[in-house]
Write an enzyme that holds these catalytic residues in place. Structure first.
Site, PDB file in Angstrom:
ATOM      1  N   ARG A  38       0.836  -1.201   0.000  1.00 40.26           N
ATOM      2  CA  ARG A  38       0.000   0.000   0.000  1.00 40.26           C
ATOM      3  C   ARG A  38       0.877   1.260   0.000  1.00 40.26           C
ATOM      4  NH1 ARG A  38      -5.694   0.628   3.291  1.00 40.26           N
ATOM      5  NH2 ARG A  38      -6.630  -0.306   1.472  1.00 40.26           N
ATOM      6  N   VAL A  86      -6.111   3.766  11.796  1.00 45.23           N
ATOM      7  CA  VAL A  86      -6.070   2.333  11.485  1.00 45.23           C
ATOM      8  C   VAL A  86      -7.511   1.819  11.516  1.00 45.23           C
ATOM      9  CG1 VAL A  86      -3.771   2.038  12.454  1.00 45.23           C
ATOM     10  CG2 VAL A  86      -5.749   1.578  13.894  1.00 45.23           C
ATOM     11  N   PHE A 158     -15.700  13.082   8.560  1.00 47.70           N
ATOM     12  CA  PHE A 158     -17.059  13.024   8.009  1.00 47.70           C
ATOM     13  C   PHE A 158     -17.045  12.933   6.494  1.00 47.70           C
ATOM     14  CE2 PHE A 158     -17.673  15.287  12.101  1.00 47.70           C
ATOM     15  CZ  PHE A 158     -18.515  14.364  12.697  1.00 47.70           C
ATOM     16  N   LEU A 159     -15.869  12.710   5.919  1.00 45.60           N
ATOM     17  CA  LEU A 159     -15.834  12.740   4.462  1.00 45.60           C
ATOM     18  C   LEU A 159     -16.518  11.518   3.865  1.00 45.60           C
ATOM     19  CD1 LEU A 159     -13.329  10.654   3.732  1.00 45.60           C
ATOM     20  CD2 LEU A 159     -11.991  12.660   4.338  1.00 45.60           C
ATOM     21  N   GLU A 161     -16.867   9.027   0.542  1.00 44.95           N
ATOM     22  CA  GLU A 161     -16.031   8.592  -0.584  1.00 44.95           C
ATOM     23  C   GLU A 161     -16.608   9.127  -1.890  1.00 44.95           C
ATOM     24  OE1 GLU A 161     -15.101   4.407  -0.395  1.00 44.95           O
ATOM     25  OE2 GLU A 161     -14.743   4.616   1.745  1.00 44.95           O
ATOM     26  N   ALA A 221     -25.431   7.022  11.848  1.00 46.63           N
ATOM     27  CA  ALA A 221     -26.692   6.332  12.126  1.00 46.63           C
ATOM     28  C   ALA A 221     -27.879   7.128  11.571  1.00 46.63           C
ATOM     29  CB  ALA A 221     -26.855   6.115  13.628  1.00 46.63           C
ATOM     30  N   CYS A 272     -18.753   2.190   6.543  1.00 47.94           N
ATOM     31  CA  CYS A 272     -19.095   2.838   7.821  1.00 47.94           C
ATOM     32  C   CYS A 272     -20.491   2.573   8.358  1.00 47.94           C
ATOM     33  CB  CYS A 272     -18.892   4.340   7.693  1.00 47.94           C
ATOM     34  SG  CYS A 272     -17.156   4.756   7.552  1.00 47.94           S
ATOM     35  N   PHE A 273     -21.505   2.729   7.507  1.00 50.36           N
ATOM     36  CA  PHE A 273     -22.871   2.764   8.041  1.00 50.36           C
ATOM     37  C   PHE A 273     -23.219   1.538   8.888  1.00 50.36           C
ATOM     38  CE2 PHE A 273     -24.965   5.946   4.857  1.00 50.36           C
ATOM     39  CZ  PHE A 273     -24.193   6.954   5.391  1.00 50.36           C
ATOM     40  N   ARG A 429     -31.022   1.938  -8.770  1.00 47.04           N
ATOM     41  CA  ARG A 429     -30.622   3.295  -8.383  1.00 47.04           C
ATOM     42  C   ARG A 429     -31.521   4.358  -8.998  1.00 47.04           C
ATOM     43  NH1 ARG A 429     -26.920   3.429  -4.166  1.00 47.04           N
ATOM     44  NH2 ARG A 429     -25.602   1.611  -4.330  1.00 47.04           N
TER      45      ARG A 429
HETATM   46  C1  UDX Z   1     -11.109   2.610   8.514  1.00 45.80           C
HETATM   47  C2  UDX Z   1     -12.543   2.413   8.890  1.00 45.80           C
HETATM   48  O1  UDX Z   1     -13.252   2.002   7.751  1.00 45.80           O
HETATM   49  C3  UDX Z   1     -13.137   3.662   9.458  1.00 45.80           C
HETATM   50  O2  UDX Z   1     -14.392   3.437   9.970  1.00 45.80           O
HETATM   51  C4  UDX Z   1     -12.303   4.121  10.564  1.00 45.80           C
HETATM   52  O3  UDX Z   1     -12.822   5.335  11.006  1.00 45.80           O
HETATM   53  C5  UDX Z   1     -10.866   4.278  10.128  1.00 45.80           C
HETATM   54  O4  UDX Z   1     -10.400   3.080   9.586  1.00 45.80           O
HETATM   55  P1  UDX Z   1     -10.215   3.261   6.197  1.00 45.80           P
HETATM   56  O5  UDX Z   1      -9.124   4.251   6.104  1.00 45.80           O
HETATM   57  O6  UDX Z   1     -11.253   3.241   5.137  1.00 45.80           O
HETATM   58  O7  UDX Z   1     -11.020   3.541   7.494  1.00 45.80           O
HETATM   59  O8  UDX Z   1      -9.647   1.796   6.462  1.00 45.80           O
HETATM   60  P2  UDX Z   1      -8.574   0.994   5.651  1.00 45.80           P
HETATM   61  O9  UDX Z   1      -8.611   1.385   4.220  1.00 45.80           O
HETATM   62  O10 UDX Z   1      -8.729  -0.433   6.045  1.00 45.80           O
HETATM   63  O11 UDX Z   1      -7.194   1.562   6.232  1.00 45.80           O
HETATM   64  C6  UDX Z   1      -6.628   1.289   7.461  1.00 45.80           C
HETATM   65  C7  UDX Z   1      -5.134   1.145   7.271  1.00 45.80           C
HETATM   66  O12 UDX Z   1      -4.499   0.998   8.527  1.00 45.80           O
HETATM   67  C8  UDX Z   1      -4.725  -0.070   6.430  1.00 45.80           C
HETATM   68  O13 UDX Z   1      -3.967   0.354   5.326  1.00 45.80           O
HETATM   69  C9  UDX Z   1      -3.897  -0.918   7.388  1.00 45.80           C
HETATM   70  O14 UDX Z   1      -2.837  -1.606   6.754  1.00 45.80           O
HETATM   71  C10 UDX Z   1      -3.402   0.126   8.365  1.00 45.80           C
HETATM   72  N1  UDX Z   1      -2.998  -0.435   9.659  1.00 45.80           N
HETATM   73  C11 UDX Z   1      -3.827  -1.253  10.350  1.00 45.80           C
HETATM   74  C12 UDX Z   1      -1.748  -0.099  10.174  1.00 45.80           C
HETATM   75  O15 UDX Z   1      -0.987   0.616   9.552  1.00 45.80           O
HETATM   76  N2  UDX Z   1      -1.394  -0.608  11.407  1.00 45.80           N
HETATM   77  C13 UDX Z   1      -2.188  -1.457  12.106  1.00 45.80           C
HETATM   78  O16 UDX Z   1      -1.814  -1.894  13.187  1.00 45.80           O
HETATM   79  C14 UDX Z   1      -3.447  -1.785  11.561  1.00 45.80           C
HETATM   80  C1  UDX Z   2     -20.576   8.008   4.834  1.00 43.99           C
HETATM   81  C2  UDX Z   2     -20.924   9.390   5.396  1.00 43.99           C
HETATM   82  O1  UDX Z   2     -21.677  10.116   4.416  1.00 43.99           O
HETATM   83  C3  UDX Z   2     -19.669  10.132   5.783  1.00 43.99           C
HETATM   84  O2  UDX Z   2     -20.000  11.384   6.387  1.00 43.99           O
HETATM   85  C4  UDX Z   2     -18.867   9.293   6.766  1.00 43.99           C
HETATM   86  O3  UDX Z   2     -17.660   9.929   7.115  1.00 43.99           O
HETATM   87  C5  UDX Z   2     -18.573   7.926   6.170  1.00 43.99           C
HETATM   88  O4  UDX Z   2     -19.788   7.292   5.779  1.00 43.99           O
HETATM   89  P1  UDX Z   2     -19.762   7.081   2.500  1.00 43.99           P
HETATM   90  O5  UDX Z   2     -19.969   5.734   3.093  1.00 43.99           O
HETATM   91  O6  UDX Z   2     -18.503   7.351   1.768  1.00 43.99           O
HETATM   92  O7  UDX Z   2     -19.871   8.196   3.619  1.00 43.99           O
HETATM   93  O8  UDX Z   2     -20.928   7.342   1.440  1.00 43.99           O
HETATM   94  P2  UDX Z   2     -22.372   8.001   1.436  1.00 43.99           P
HETATM   95  O9  UDX Z   2     -22.408   8.994   0.347  1.00 43.99           O
HETATM   96  O10 UDX Z   2     -22.805   8.447   2.754  1.00 43.99           O
HETATM   97  O11 UDX Z   2     -23.281   6.789   0.940  1.00 43.99           O
HETATM   98  C6  UDX Z   2     -23.427   5.605   1.718  1.00 43.99           C
HETATM   99  C7  UDX Z   2     -24.354   4.640   1.006  1.00 43.99           C
HETATM  100  O12 UDX Z   2     -25.685   5.121   0.997  1.00 43.99           O
HETATM  101  C8  UDX Z   2     -23.995   4.378  -0.461  1.00 43.99           C
HETATM  102  O13 UDX Z   2     -24.165   3.010  -0.749  1.00 43.99           O
HETATM  103  C9  UDX Z   2     -24.989   5.223  -1.212  1.00 43.99           C
HETATM  104  O14 UDX Z   2     -25.232   4.755  -2.510  1.00 43.99           O
HETATM  105  C10 UDX Z   2     -26.210   5.095  -0.317  1.00 43.99           C
HETATM  106  N1  UDX Z   2     -27.181   6.206  -0.447  1.00 43.99           N
HETATM  107  C11 UDX Z   2     -26.821   7.475  -0.137  1.00 43.99           C
HETATM  108  C12 UDX Z   2     -28.486   5.929  -0.841  1.00 43.99           C
HETATM  109  O15 UDX Z   2     -28.834   4.781  -1.114  1.00 43.99           O
HETATM  110  N2  UDX Z   2     -29.387   6.974  -0.907  1.00 43.99           N
HETATM  111  C13 UDX Z   2     -29.053   8.255  -0.596  1.00 43.99           C
HETATM  112  O16 UDX Z   2     -29.926   9.138  -0.679  1.00 43.99           O
HETATM  113  C14 UDX Z   2     -27.724   8.512  -0.205  1.00 43.99           C
END
Ligand code: UDX
Ligand code: UDX
Length: 463
Positions: A38, A86, A158-159, A161, A221, A272-273, A429
């Site tokens: 990575r 992490v 809160f970002l 994707e 939530a 997340c959700f 959708r």
């Molecule tokens: C994740 C969760 O999805 C989110 O809810 C949480 O808030 C933060 O962690 P994300 O960045 O999307 O977010 O996760 P992921 O893409 O799995 O990245 C976590 C990274 O941490 C991985 O690249 C993993 O290798 C790294 N990691 C994990 C370390 O570097 N050290 C560790 O001990 C464990």
């Molecule tokens: C979410 C939160 O929006 C973000 O603030 C938090 O930090 C991480 O979790 P994310 O999971 O990246 O972000 O995507 P989001 O745009 O929230 O969509 C989540 C899921 O809900 C997707 O599968 C999307 O397609 C679906 N969705 C969203 C619906 O089905 N209907 C809607 O009206 C909005």
């Protein structure tokens, strides 16, 4: 100059740090991860995540004041502020399995910080964590006999994707939680200063630690609850000939309800959700609040129902069998503009159709590699086809599962000509022009609207 370290180069760490680094050119940022591949990808031209605008900002900052590394211990020693992002997945074992957050990586990271520190530091929780996690972290970090002091802050992300960079550039709020002690407040002020370099002060909210931790879970939530609410109503619309888009539009005009997050769909996905709600449910149970727990759990149950209902409707509509039928799934990502397939409803629908022995072909502009990985145990029965026209050729049905704009721009007349007749289109959708598709000859099954079909006997209305 402040040395800022981020542990975890995933979606969260990898997309936030470049933006912060771009706004704080005086400070030095290092993002570390245990995953060497990575980090190598972060150092290359092929970044490990797809996020609009990310390439550009990484190109601008990398090598200037942003660095990627696997040398966690060395960088811990140098850091003044450490963000921890992490992963905190749902526990798969022991107490709270399936619901509670698995904090082993977080705790291990806290111990690693302690072991390698030679100076006092601010440690910032960026990962989503159960409320009161910071307390345990403070205990571990401050259990040292080196005379070091650690302030733990909560600064949840809160970002979303697909818009992560934009969300970081212009956040509607930044939340920072800290202890109400003098050193705690000093640490909060330091982080506020960092964000204030580009975020207006009135958008930086400071709270106590527990409010900040809990707000992150509650925000997700509430967002998920809105989707489950509109999806629940979509099922009723399909029975009553009400139109979910019209209902969403009508209710969304009430400012108290608001118009966002009311798009009915095949279901919500993403990392997340579900995880955060189950975590909230577990916390409520832990604190002796079973009624509150059941209330929130229903949001997840409704989502699972919507995914299952969509797949079941496909089978029912296609004369009660899809065995041996080629079905093209348009979309694997959990939403558009990301290559992320975590908890993607597309993959749930795929699994349900495979259980019915359908012959599945998946197309997605960015998420094929991840989908292929997720479905590896079923790989022999799924074809991956980058060209949507080729995916649809000789298919009995298409299911739109991700709202990629590319899918809206295809030539559906050409697609219809190449399919087995009668041709079915299930729009999970509500992305496409259903009337037009019906005119072309498709039997069209939207979400939350009556189907447009010449096969009414088998349609939803009579199901
Ligand atoms: C994740 C969760 O999805 C989110 O809810 C949480 O808030 C933060 O962690 P994300 O960045 O999307 O977010 O996760 P992921 O893409 O799995 O990245 C976590 C990274 O941490 C991985 O690249 C993993 O290798 C790294 N990691 C994990 C370390 O570097 N050290 C560790 O001990 C464990
Ligand atoms: C979410 C939160 O929006 C973000 O603030 C938090 O930090 C991480 O979790 P994310 O999971 O990246 O972000 O995507 P989001 O745009 O929230 O969509 C989540 C899921 O809900 C997707 O599968 C999307 O397609 C679906 N969705 C969203 C619906 O089905 N209907 C809607 O009206 C909005």
């Amino acid at each position: 100059m402040t040395n800022i370290l981020c542990i975890g180069a995933g979606y969260v760490g990898g997309s936030t740090m470049p933006v912060i680094a771009s706004h704080c050119p005086e400070d030095r940022f290092v993002v570390v991860d245990i995953n060497e591949a990575r980090i190598a990808a972060w150092q290359s031209d092929q970044l490990p995540i797809y996020e609009p605008g990310l390439d550009e900002i990484v190109r601008q900052t990398r090598g200037r004041n942003l660095f990627f590394s696997t040398e966690t211990n060395r960088h811990i020693a140098e850091a003044d502020i450490i963000f921890v992002s992490v992963n905190t997945p749902t526990k798969t074992f022991g107490q709270g399995a399936g619901r509670a957050a698995d904090l082993q990586y977080w705790e291990k990271t806290a111990r690693q910080i302690l072991e390698n520190s030679t100076s006092s530091k601010i440690v910032v929780e960026k990962s989503t964590l159960p409320v009161r996690t910071a307390e345990a972290m403070e205990r571990i970090l401050n259990s040292n006999n080196k005379g070091l002091h650690f302030d733990v802050l909560s600064n949840p992300e809160f970002l979303a994707e697909g818009t992560a960079i934009q969300d970081m550039q212009k956040p509607n709020r930044v939340l920072i939680g800290g202890r109400e002690t003098e050193p705690g407040q000093k640490a909060v002020a330091r982080l506020v200063e960092m964000y204030a370099q580009w975020v207006p002060r009135d958008r930086i909210i400071t709270t106590n630690l527990w409010s900040s931790e809990l707000s992150k879970l509650v925000a997700n939530a509430f967002l998920a609850q809105r989707i489950s609410s509109i999806n629940a109503i979509s099922a009723l619309c399909e029975k009553t000939e009400a139109d979910i888009n019209e209902v969403a539009y009508a209710i969304g005009h009430d400012e108290r309800i608001g118009r966002y997050f009311l798009r009915a769909s095949v279901g919500f996905g993403g990392s997340c959700f579900k995880k955060d709600i189950l975590n909230l449910v577990y916390l409520c149970e832990h604190y002796g609040l079973p009624e509150v727990a059941r209330y929130w759990e229903q949001v997840v149950t409704m989502n699972e129902y919507q995914e299952a209902r969509f797949a079941a409707n496909m089978v029912t509509s296609m004369f009660n069998t899809v065995a041996g039928k080629r079905i093209a799934l348009f979309g694997a990502a959990f939403k558009a503009n990301t290559n992320d397939t975590r908890e993607s409803p597309a993959l749930e629908v795929c699994r349900a159709l495979l259980a019915e022995q359908a012959d599945i072909v998946i197309t997605d502009p960015h998420a094929m590699d991840n989908a292929c990985y997720d479905l590896k145990e079923l790989a022999a029965r799924v074809t991956f086809e980058p060209d949507p026209y080729a995916a649809a050729r000789n298919a009995h049905a298409i299911a739109i599962l991700t709202e990629w704009q590319q899918f809206a721009q295809l030539d559906y007349e050409r697609i219809h000509d190449s399919m087995v007749k009668p041709a079915f289109l299930f729009d999970g959708r509500n992305l496409l022009d259903h009337e037009k598709l019906y005119e072309i000859g498709f039997n069209v099954y939207p979400i939350g609207k009556p189907p447009l079909t010449r096969l009414v006997t088998y349609g939803f209305r009579n199901a």
